[in-house]
Scaffold this motif. Sequence first.
Motif, PDB file in Angstrom:
ATOM      1  N   ALA A   1       8.671   1.687   3.996  1.00 40.50           N
ATOM      2  CA  ALA A   1       8.836   3.081   4.052  1.00 40.50           C
ATOM      3  C   ALA A   1       8.114   4.144   4.780  1.00 40.50           C
ATOM      4  N   CYS A   2       9.250   4.743   4.060  1.00 39.75           N
ATOM      5  CA  CYS A   2       9.275   6.624   4.028  1.00 39.75           C
ATOM      6  C   CYS A   2       9.509   7.293   2.978  1.00 39.75           C
ATOM      7  N   VAL A   3       9.496   8.035   2.130  1.00 44.45           N
ATOM      8  CA  VAL A   3       9.813   8.747   1.517  1.00 44.45           C
ATOM      9  C   VAL A   3       9.774  10.406   1.346  1.00 44.45           C
ATOM     10  N   ASN A   4      10.088  11.826   1.954  1.00 46.34           N
ATOM     11  CA  ASN A   4       9.921  12.922   1.914  1.00 46.34           C
ATOM     12  C   ASN A   4      10.071  13.160   0.141  1.00 46.34           C
ATOM     13  N   VAL A   5       8.586  13.922   0.281  1.00 41.25           N
ATOM     14  CA  VAL A   5       8.173  15.085  -0.911  1.00 41.25           C
ATOM     15  C   VAL A   5       7.862  16.246  -0.562  1.00 41.25           C
ATOM     16  N   PRO A   6       7.746  17.267  -2.173  1.00 39.67           N
ATOM     17  CA  PRO A   6       7.739  18.579  -1.086  1.00 39.67           C
ATOM     18  C   PRO A   6       6.553  19.216  -1.601  1.00 39.67           C
ATOM     19  N   PHE A   7       5.398  18.401  -1.554  1.00 39.01           N
ATOM     20  CA  PHE A   7       4.219  18.629  -2.734  1.00 39.01           C
ATOM     21  C   PHE A   7       3.832  20.078  -2.159  1.00 39.01           C
TER      22      PHE A   7
ATOM     23  N   GLY B   1       3.113  11.495  10.479  1.00 37.44           N
ATOM     24  CA  GLY B   1       1.742  11.720  10.443  1.00 37.44           C
ATOM     25  C   GLY B   1       0.817  10.734  10.308  1.00 37.44           C
ATOM     26  N   PRO B   2      -0.650  11.210   9.800  1.00 34.03           N
ATOM     27  CA  PRO B   2      -1.663  10.197   9.218  1.00 34.03           C
ATOM     28  C   PRO B   2      -2.170  10.745   7.594  1.00 34.03           C
ATOM     29  N   HIS B   3      -3.321  10.058   7.320  1.00 32.99           N
ATOM     30  CA  HIS B   3      -2.767  10.767   5.523  1.00 32.99           C
ATOM     31  C   HIS B   3      -3.697  11.698   5.558  1.00 32.99           C
ATOM     32  N   TYR B   4      -2.633  11.914   4.310  1.00 35.45           N
ATOM     33  CA  TYR B   4      -3.238  13.680   4.180  1.00 35.45           C
ATOM     34  C   TYR B   4      -4.560  13.949   3.309  1.00 35.45           C
ATOM     35  N   GLN B   5      -5.676  14.407   3.899  1.00 33.08           N
ATOM     36  CA  GLN B   5      -7.149  14.453   3.642  1.00 33.08           C
ATOM     37  C   GLN B   5      -7.964  15.766   2.847  1.00 33.08           C
ATOM     38  N   ASN B   6      -7.641  15.415   1.562  1.00 33.76           N
ATOM     39  CA  ASN B   6      -8.329  17.346   1.200  1.00 33.76           C
ATOM     40  C   ASN B   6      -9.656  17.279   1.921  1.00 33.76           C
ATOM     41  N   GLU B   7     -10.415  16.675   2.883  1.00 33.82           N
ATOM     42  CA  GLU B   7     -12.004  17.189   3.621  1.00 33.82           C
ATOM     43  C   GLU B   7     -11.406  16.119   5.377  1.00 33.82           C
TER      44      GLU B   7
ATOM     45  N   VAL C   1      -6.104  19.767  -5.144  1.00 33.47           N
ATOM     46  CA  VAL C   1      -4.436  20.412  -4.760  1.00 33.47           C
ATOM     47  C   VAL C   1      -4.080  20.274  -3.378  1.00 33.47           C
ATOM     48  N   PRO C   2      -2.914  19.319  -2.799  1.00 38.41           N
ATOM     49  CA  PRO C   2      -2.802  20.003  -1.457  1.00 38.41           C
ATOM     50  C   PRO C   2      -2.584  21.290  -1.240  1.00 38.41           C
ATOM     51  N   ARG C   3      -3.375  21.142   0.248  1.00 43.32           N
ATOM     52  CA  ARG C   3      -2.605  22.326   0.078  1.00 43.32           C
ATOM     53  C   ARG C   3      -1.246  22.704   1.233  1.00 43.32           C
ATOM     54  N   GLN C   4      -0.434  23.261   0.468  1.00 41.44           N
ATOM     55  CA  GLN C   4       1.010  24.393   0.654  1.00 41.44           C
ATOM     56  C   GLN C   4       1.681  23.510   1.648  1.00 41.44           C
ATOM     57  N   GLY C   5       2.401  22.711   2.318  1.00 37.57           N
ATOM     58  CA  GLY C   5       2.779  22.530   3.849  1.00 37.57           C
ATOM     59  C   GLY C   5       2.511  21.417   4.876  1.00 37.57           C
ATOM     60  N   GLU C   6       1.068  21.137   4.236  1.00 36.56           N
ATOM     61  CA  GLU C   6      -0.016  20.317   5.078  1.00 36.56           C
ATOM     62  C   GLU C   6       0.359  18.742   4.617  1.00 36.56           C
ATOM     63  N   ALA C   7       1.319  18.649   3.409  1.00 33.95           N
ATOM     64  CA  ALA C   7       1.359  17.283   2.585  1.00 33.95           C
ATOM     65  C   ALA C   7       3.055  16.786   2.555  1.00 33.95           C
ATOM     66  N   ASN C   8       4.219  16.161   3.147  1.00 32.33           N
ATOM     67  CA  ASN C   8       5.002  16.149   3.027  1.00 32.33           C
ATOM     68  C   ASN C   8       5.859  14.760   2.546  1.00 32.33           C
TER      69      ASN C   8
ATOM     70  N   GLY D   1       0.679  -1.456   0.063  1.00 35.73           N
ATOM     71  CA  GLY D   1      -0.176  -0.305  -0.127  1.00 35.73           C
ATOM     72  C   GLY D   1       0.939   1.634  -0.081  1.00 35.73           C
ATOM     73  N   ALA D   2       0.317   2.271  -0.130  1.00 34.54           N
ATOM     74  CA  ALA D   2       1.069   3.256  -0.079  1.00 34.54           C
ATOM     75  C   ALA D   2       0.297   5.055  -0.238  1.00 34.54           C
ATOM     76  N   HIS D   3       0.117   6.517   0.534  1.00 31.11           N
ATOM     77  CA  HIS D   3      -1.095   7.272   0.751  1.00 31.11           C
ATOM     78  C   HIS D   3       0.484   8.001   1.011  1.00 31.11           C
ATOM     79  N   VAL D   4      -0.287   8.837   0.685  1.00 32.70           N
ATOM     80  CA  VAL D   4       0.088  10.511   1.336  1.00 32.70           C
ATOM     81  C   VAL D   4       0.026  10.662   2.552  1.00 32.70           C
ATOM     82  N   HIS D   5       1.463  11.348   3.198  1.00 33.06           N
ATOM     83  CA  HIS D   5       1.435  11.606   4.302  1.00 33.06           C
ATOM     84  C   HIS D   5       1.571  12.728   4.844  1.00 33.06           C
TER      85      HIS D   5
END
Length: 213
Positions: free
Chosen positions: A207-213, A130-136, A176-183, A114-118
């Motif tokens: 595993a985890c990878v940093n992504v500058p969304f 942290g938790p999954h990033y959620q738009n709402e 679009v992910p809110r700036q600074g809230e998805a990492n 599995g893989a998700h944006v956190h």
Amino acid sequence: MRTSPAVISLALSSLLLSGCGGGEQEPTRETTNTPQATGQSPGQPTAQQTTAASPRPTSISETFEAYSAGAAAVTYDEEAVPAGSRVEVNTEAEDGGTAFTLRVSGLQPDRDYGAHVHTKPCGAAPDDSGPHYQNEEDPQQPSTDPKYANPDNEVWLDFTTDADGSAEVDTEVDWVPRQGEANSIVIHAEHTHTEPGHAGQAGDRLACVNVPF
């Protein structure tokens, strides 16, 4: 009838004055910030009207390694995600939404992940991201309600590796992910569940990878 020299002199003076600058002045032109005045095409927004630009595309390529302060891609389970395995992430804005592509190589072959944006960057412990990033955002955390924990409100990038341990997966969302809230993107032990009470869950964080969304 004679005209006196004084009258003639007065008339000549009046004519000279009117010819030397007594005429009407050119009206002063006021420059406005119109597209024509600024060199912009008609319909193009002026600087004051321009809204925030679309998010920049993201493209990263990293190697998984044991955690260190400077590690960009961290493995917490070197059997499932060996040190030295690779990850690539690409994002692109599309019509008000975002397209995501995840590529991996060197993982266990023929296996589900599995893989998700956190929300947070990778840390020394798996839960640091942290938790999954959620738009709402679900007001109830951890979120297991399919109303919020679903692939339209989150970014799910589940994949199955081939015989070489490689995989590629992509998905799109209409936001679009809110700036600074998805990492980061976290790789989990299994494909993501969808049933109530377990929605969004995908087992251990491998595993985890940093992504500058």
